[in-house]
Design a protein around this motif. Sequence first.
Motif, PDB file in Angstrom:
ATOM      1  N   VAL A   1     -33.421 -12.237 -27.720  1.00  0.00           N
ATOM      2  CA  VAL A   1     -33.939 -13.331 -28.540  1.00  0.00           C
ATOM      3  C   VAL A   1     -33.089 -13.450 -29.794  1.00  0.00           C
ATOM      4  O   VAL A   1     -32.518 -12.472 -30.272  1.00  0.00           O
TER       5      VAL A   1
ATOM      6  N   ASP B   1     -35.853 -17.041 -32.979  1.00  0.00           N
ATOM      7  CA  ASP B   1     -36.896 -16.769 -31.990  1.00  0.00           C
ATOM      8  C   ASP B   1     -37.833 -15.668 -32.482  1.00  0.00           C
ATOM      9  O   ASP B   1     -39.052 -15.751 -32.330  1.00  0.00           O
TER      10      ASP B   1
ATOM     11  N   CYS C   1     -34.379  -8.071 -28.869  1.00  0.00           N
ATOM     12  CA  CYS C   1     -34.933  -8.382 -27.562  1.00  0.00           C
ATOM     13  C   CYS C   1     -36.425  -8.063 -27.584  1.00  0.00           C
ATOM     14  O   CYS C   1     -36.903  -7.287 -28.415  1.00  0.00           O
ATOM     15  N   THR C   2     -37.141  -8.708 -26.690  1.00  0.00           N
ATOM     16  CA  THR C   2     -38.577  -8.506 -26.564  1.00  0.00           C
ATOM     17  C   THR C   2     -38.908  -8.167 -25.123  1.00  0.00           C
ATOM     18  O   THR C   2     -38.137  -8.486 -24.206  1.00  0.00           O
TER      19      THR C   2
END
Length: 187
Positions: free
Chosen positions: A10, A14, A61-62
């Motif tokens: 992301v 985001d 990142c998720t």
Amino acid sequence: MIVEPRVIAVSADDLIAMRAEIVETHGAVFAEPPTSEGPAEITAFDASLDRLVRKPGFRACTARDPNGALAGFAFGWEGGPGDRWWDTVTSAVDAHVRRRWFGDCFELVELAVLRGSRRRGVGGALHDGLLEQTERPHAVLSTHAQAAPARAFYAAREWRVVLEPLRFPGHEAPFAIMARDLPTRSR
């Protein structure tokens, strides 16, 4: 059957757009011992997000569970002079360690996985997904010295302790500074 976590890279924007989820997850994870963060630390984390996502080389990142709920997140940036964490750590290590690990590094700053998603590959997927986003040859991090599960997690991924203990200004708890080489990527 274990369902693989859905991990996606992301952008800074985001991450800010999902601020409420990020702050809630951070609060739930770091309220646990040994960090035991309270409302003041969670508020400070929330207030710092806009600044943190603008750091040079920011990557994130998720991970989402099968229902789409946030299960965890990870982020970091390119380390270097002028970064408070980097300056504190490099002033505490010897010249060899500084040259070896901190000359061209990526700082893994946050890796948070909710309790119900642990031991399901989420942490490893976030770790790998984040580090795959950088071309830096080394990565560095700090973890609470008493966080045995976190330390074991990192050690299993080839992180090594390069300094321990280190007390950061404003924190009583000791931290372990860890580093690892990253795979060489074609540029």
